[in-house]
Motif scaffolding. Structure first.
Motif, PDB file in Angstrom:
ATOM      1  N   GLY A  74      -2.893  -3.723  -1.608  1.00  9.85           N
ATOM      2  CA  GLY A  74      -4.064  -4.007  -0.778  1.00  9.85           C
ATOM      3  C   GLY A  74      -4.726  -5.322  -1.145  1.00  9.85           C
ATOM      4  N   THR A 117      -4.541  -5.175   7.581  1.00 12.00           N
ATOM      5  CA  THR A 117      -5.383  -5.173   6.385  1.00 12.00           C
ATOM      6  C   THR A 117      -6.734  -4.519   6.579  1.00 12.00           C
ATOM      7  N   VAL A 120      -6.237  -0.759   6.252  1.00 13.75           N
ATOM      8  CA  VAL A 120      -5.611  -0.383   4.982  1.00 13.75           C
ATOM      9  C   VAL A 120      -6.564  -0.621   3.816  1.00 13.75           C
ATOM     10  N   ALA A 121      -7.312  -1.729   3.830  1.00 15.75           N
ATOM     11  CA  ALA A 121      -8.244  -2.028   2.738  1.00 15.75           C
ATOM     12  C   ALA A 121      -9.325  -0.952   2.630  1.00 15.75           C
ATOM     13  N   ILE A 124      -7.782   2.284   1.317  1.00 14.93           N
ATOM     14  CA  ILE A 124      -7.558   2.259  -0.130  1.00 14.93           C
ATOM     15  C   ILE A 124      -8.853   2.558  -0.870  1.00 14.93           C
ATOM     16  N   ASN A 156     -12.933  -5.443  -1.672  1.00 16.98           N
ATOM     17  CA  ASN A 156     -11.829  -5.675  -0.725  1.00 16.98           C
ATOM     18  C   ASN A 156     -12.175  -5.161   0.666  1.00 16.98           C
ATOM     19  N   SER A 157     -12.793  -3.985   0.720  1.00 16.71           N
ATOM     20  CA  SER A 157     -13.210  -3.426   2.008  1.00 16.71           C
ATOM     21  C   SER A 157     -14.348  -4.229   2.624  1.00 16.71           C
TER      22      SER A 157
END
Length: 273
Positions: A74, A117, A120-121, A124, A156-157
Motif C-alpha cells: 500500500g 490506490t 486499497v489505502a 489497509i 496513507n489513507s
C-alpha cells in the motif's frame, strides 16, 4: 477514444485510455479557471509526505521480508500515485499535454493508480486498526515505531482521501475490478508464499496471523469479507466523487475553461435584447 451507444458502455470503458476532458486529471474541483498550479502545489506536498514516509519505513524496517507485507504494498502504491499525479501536473503546467486522441501513457498510469490506490489505502488502514492493532502491540513499541505505524496505516489513507476530495479525477464504477484485482492478487500471493514455505520476519509460517493458511477455511472467510468490504468502500468513494463533482460544478467551477465565471447579463436574464 471511448465510444458510447446511447447510454451503454463499450469494452473500451473498462480501461483507462480515454476520458471526455483531459483537464479532469490536473485541475482541482474547487477552483475557477484553468490553471494547473493549485493542484500541482497540492500534489507536490503529498509527494513529499509519501516519499518521506517510504524512506522512513525503509530505513526503520528494511529487510528481505519488507515486501511481503500488504502495508508496504500500500505504501508503494500511495507513493507511486502521488509521484504519477505530480508528473501529470508538471506536464500540464508546462503545457505539454496533447489535445485530442487517447490519454497520454502517464495520465493513464496515474488514473490506473488512482483507481486502485484510493480504496486499497483506506482498506489497509481499516484492516490494520480493526484486525491487527492491539494495546499489547503499542506497549511493545518505541515512540518512533508507533508513529511509523500511524504514518503507514493512517497518513496513507489521508493522502488518498485528499487526492479524491481536491482533484477532479473521475472514479468510474466499471473500474472496480482494478482495486479488487490487487486485493485478490495479494491473497493469492500470501497463499502461494505459505505453500512455498515462506515465513514472516520472526519465523511464523504466515505473513499475518489472521491470514494463516494453515486454517484455510478461516483465511478464506477473511478474504471474502475483505473483498466484500472493498467493493462497498469503492462504491462509497464512487458516490463521494459524484457528489464532489456535482457540488463543485454547482458552486465553484466555470462552465468553460476558456471563459471566466461571470454573472448573467441583466438584459439577457430578463429576456430583453
Amino acid at each position: 477514444m471511448v465510444k458510447r451507444i446511447g447510454n451503454k458502455f463499450t469494452l473500451s470503458d473498462l480501461w483507462v485510455t480515454s476520458n471526455e476532458k483531459l483537464s479532469d486529471f490536473y485541475l482541482t474541483s474547487w477552483q475557477r479557471g484553468d490553471s494547473a498550479v493549485p493542484m500541482l502545489l497540492v500534489r507536490l506536498f503529498l509527494s513529499m509526505v509519501t516519499v518521506g514516509i517510504l524512506v522512513w519505513s525503509l530505513i526503520s524496517g528494511a529487510s528481505p521480508y519488507w515486501l511481503i507485507y500488504l502495508t508496504n504494498w500500500g505504501l508503494l502504491l500511495v507513493t507511486s500515485l502521488t509521484l504519477s499525479s505530480l508528473l501529470v501536473s508538471c506536464f500540464a503546467v508546462g503545457n505539454k499535454l496533447p489535445d485530442g486522441g487517447n490519454l497520454p501513457w502517464y495520465v493513464s498510469m496515474y488514473w490506473l493508480l488512482y483507481n486502485i490506490t484510493v480504496s486499497v489505502a483506506i482498506m489497509i488502514t481499516a484492516l490494520y486498526w480493526i484486525l491487527l492493532f492491539s494495546p499489547e502491540i503499542k506497549a511493545e513499541q518505541t515512540p518512533a515505531q508507533f508513529w511509523l505505524d500511524v504514518a503507514t496505516h493512517g497518513f496513507n489513507s489521508c493522502v488518498a482521501f485528499v487526492e479524491v476530495i481536491l482533484s477532479r479525477t473521475p472514479l468510474h464504477f466499471v473500474h472496480i475490478y482494478q482495486p479488487l484485482g490487487i486485493g485478490l492478487w495479494y491473497a493469492m500471493f500470501s497463499a502461494i508464499y505459505y505453500l512455498a514455505g515462506g515465513t514472516d520476519s520472526i519465523g511464523n509460517p504466515f505473513i499475518y496471523e489472521v491470514l494463516d493458511w494453515r486454517q484455510s477455511g478461516r483465511a478464506g472467510v477473511i478474504v471474502a469479507i475483505s473483498a466484500a468490504s472493498l467493493i462497498m468502500l469503492y462504491t462509497a468513494l464512487w458516490g463521494l466523487s459524484i457528489c464532489r463533482d456535482k457540488l463543485s460544478t454547482l458552486l465553484i467551477r466555470t462552465t468553460s475553461l476558456s471563459l471566466p465565471l461571470t454573472p448573467p447579463d441583466r438584459h439577457t436574464a430578463t429576456g430583453i435584447v
